[in-house]
Motif scaffolding. Structure first.
Motif, PDB file in Angstrom:
ATOM      1  N   ALA A 137     -14.298 -10.088   1.093  1.00 21.59           N
ATOM      2  CA  ALA A 137     -14.865 -10.475  -0.200  1.00 21.59           C
ATOM      3  C   ALA A 137     -14.121  -9.762  -1.310  1.00 21.59           C
ATOM      4  N   GLU A 138     -13.949 -10.451  -2.416  1.00 16.53           N
ATOM      5  CA  GLU A 138     -13.341  -9.880  -3.618  1.00 16.53           C
ATOM      6  C   GLU A 138     -14.203 -10.246  -4.817  1.00 16.53           C
ATOM      7  N   ASN A 139     -14.009  -9.511  -5.880  1.00 20.44           N
ATOM      8  CA  ASN A 139     -14.705  -9.786  -7.155  1.00 20.44           C
ATOM      9  C   ASN A 139     -16.221  -9.774  -7.007  1.00 20.44           C
ATOM     10  N   GLU A 140     -16.747  -8.856  -6.190  1.00 16.15           N
ATOM     11  CA  GLU A 140     -18.202  -8.770  -6.037  1.00 16.15           C
ATOM     12  C   GLU A 140     -18.828  -8.418  -7.381  1.00 16.15           C
ATOM     13  N   THR A 141     -19.668  -9.312  -7.865  1.00 13.21           N
ATOM     14  CA  THR A 141     -20.259  -9.158  -9.199  1.00 13.21           C
ATOM     15  C   THR A 141     -21.719  -9.549  -9.147  1.00 13.21           C
ATOM     16  N   ILE A 142     -22.585  -8.677  -9.621  1.00 18.02           N
ATOM     17  CA  ILE A 142     -24.005  -9.012  -9.709  1.00 18.02           C
ATOM     18  C   ILE A 142     -24.182  -9.868 -10.955  1.00 18.02           C
ATOM     19  N   VAL A 143     -24.517 -11.145 -10.746  1.00 10.34           N
ATOM     20  CA  VAL A 143     -24.594 -12.096 -11.853  1.00 10.34           C
ATOM     21  C   VAL A 143     -26.019 -12.312 -12.348  1.00 10.34           C
ATOM     22  N   SER A 144     -27.002 -11.844 -11.581  1.00 13.19           N
ATOM     23  CA  SER A 144     -28.397 -11.962 -11.998  1.00 13.19           C
ATOM     24  C   SER A 144     -29.198 -10.827 -11.361  1.00 13.19           C
ATOM     25  N   GLN A 151     -28.597 -11.563  -7.559  1.00  8.43           N
ATOM     26  CA  GLN A 151     -27.630 -12.545  -7.073  1.00  8.43           C
ATOM     27  C   GLN A 151     -26.244 -11.940  -7.227  1.00  8.43           C
ATOM     28  N   LEU A 152     -25.504 -11.911  -6.118  1.00 11.45           N
ATOM     29  CA  LEU A 152     -24.191 -11.305  -6.107  1.00 11.45           C
ATOM     30  C   LEU A 152     -23.139 -12.380  -5.819  1.00 11.45           C
ATOM     31  N   PHE A 153     -22.234 -12.569  -6.758  1.00 11.54           N
ATOM     32  CA  PHE A 153     -21.131 -13.514  -6.593  1.00 11.54           C
ATOM     33  C   PHE A 153     -19.973 -12.813  -5.903  1.00 11.54           C
ATOM     34  N   SER A 154     -19.239 -13.556  -5.061  1.00 13.28           N
ATOM     35  CA  SER A 154     -18.001 -13.031  -4.485  1.00 13.28           C
ATOM     36  C   SER A 154     -17.074 -14.182  -4.123  1.00 13.28           C
ATOM     37  N   ASN A 155     -15.774 -13.897  -4.192  1.00 14.43           N
ATOM     38  CA  ASN A 155     -14.769 -14.808  -3.659  1.00 14.43           C
ATOM     39  C   ASN A 155     -14.577 -14.427  -2.199  1.00 14.43           C
ATOM     40  N   MET A 156     -14.735 -15.389  -1.317  1.00  7.38           N
ATOM     41  CA  MET A 156     -14.681 -15.112   0.118  1.00  7.38           C
ATOM     42  C   MET A 156     -13.428 -15.717   0.743  1.00  7.38           C
ATOM     43  N   THR A 157     -12.844 -14.976   1.683  1.00 12.24           N
ATOM     44  CA  THR A 157     -11.764 -15.491   2.519  1.00 12.24           C
ATOM     45  C   THR A 157     -12.175 -15.291   3.964  1.00 12.24           C
ATOM     46  N   THR A 158     -12.147 -16.361   4.731  1.00 13.66           N
ATOM     47  CA  THR A 158     -12.554 -16.310   6.132  1.00 13.66           C
ATOM     48  C   THR A 158     -11.428 -16.840   6.991  1.00 13.66           C
ATOM     49  N   THR A 159     -11.024 -16.064   7.981  1.00 13.38           N
ATOM     50  CA  THR A 159     -10.036 -16.523   8.945  1.00 13.38           C
ATOM     51  C   THR A 159     -10.697 -16.581  10.314  1.00 13.38           C
TER      52      THR A 159
END
Length: 198
Positions: A137-144, A151-159
């Motif tokens: 996960a990158e850019n973990e950000t609490i948006v609410s 609510q925590l937003f993240s950019n996810m990469t899954t291999t």
């Protein structure tokens, strides 16, 4: 009937991998509407994750807002709560990557508003019997943040790598992880994920 949408991450990942491999042209065959991901109360992809879709005023909305391409962080999160929320999210990621069903289920909220922990364990064990999976996960950000829920937003990469064929597939997407404070401890309550277009 207002049924909250949820996903079981292991089942979703398997659906993404199998759907993508079945397409043959390299395109992501999975959308939030095409039915290739599992459906049902505990396995449906959340449709509320859209760029610019911020949480509604009553706290029922799920999503995130963007300004100039950047995710907006909630301004009202106490530092101690932020640290605890990020710690829970870190454990959620770590226990999954370590193939630790007991540790993973320990960070999940249980019950009607949460997960069926035994089903999650079973799905996770089935997934890891067939695939090696690595998620980051990158850019973990609490948006609410409101009333014991975040609510925590993240950019996810899954291999995912098939253990039988050794074929690997990498999927990128965005996730909003809803956490709730249960008996004073932050737990993962719901997960909303949408894969990026290939």
């Amino acid at each position: 009937m207002n049924m909250k949408l949820k996903i079981m991450i292991p089942a979703l990942l398997a659906a993404l991998f199998l759907g993508a491999c079945g397409g043959g042209d390299g395109d992501n065959q999975n959308t939030t509407d095409d039915g290739t991901a599992p459906t049902g109360e505990n396995s449906a992809i959340g449709h509320g994750v859209e760029d610019g879709a911020g949480p509604e005023e009553d706290g029922e909305g799920i999503g995130f807002g963007m300004t100039d391409g950047n995710i907006e962080e909630a301004a009202n999160v106490p530092e101690s709560e932020k640290a605890a929320i990020l710690e829970t999210f870190g454990k959620y990621m770590e226990t999954f990557n370590n193939e630790d069903p007991d540790g993973y289920s320990a960070v999940l909220a249980e019950g009607e508003d949460g997960f069926d922990v035994e089903e999650e364990k079973k799905a996770m064990q089935e997934l890891f019997a067939a695939y090696d999976v690595d998620r980051s996960a990158e850019n973990e950000t609490i948006v609410s943040y409101k009333d014991g829920e975040a609510q925590l937003f993240s950019n996810m990469t899954t291999t995912m790598t098939s253990k039988s064929s050794e074929e690997a597939r990498t999927e990128k997407g965005r996730q909003v992880t809803v956490l709730a404070k249960v008996d004073g401890i932050w737990k993962v309550k719901e997960i909303y994920y949408i894969g990026d277009a290939a």
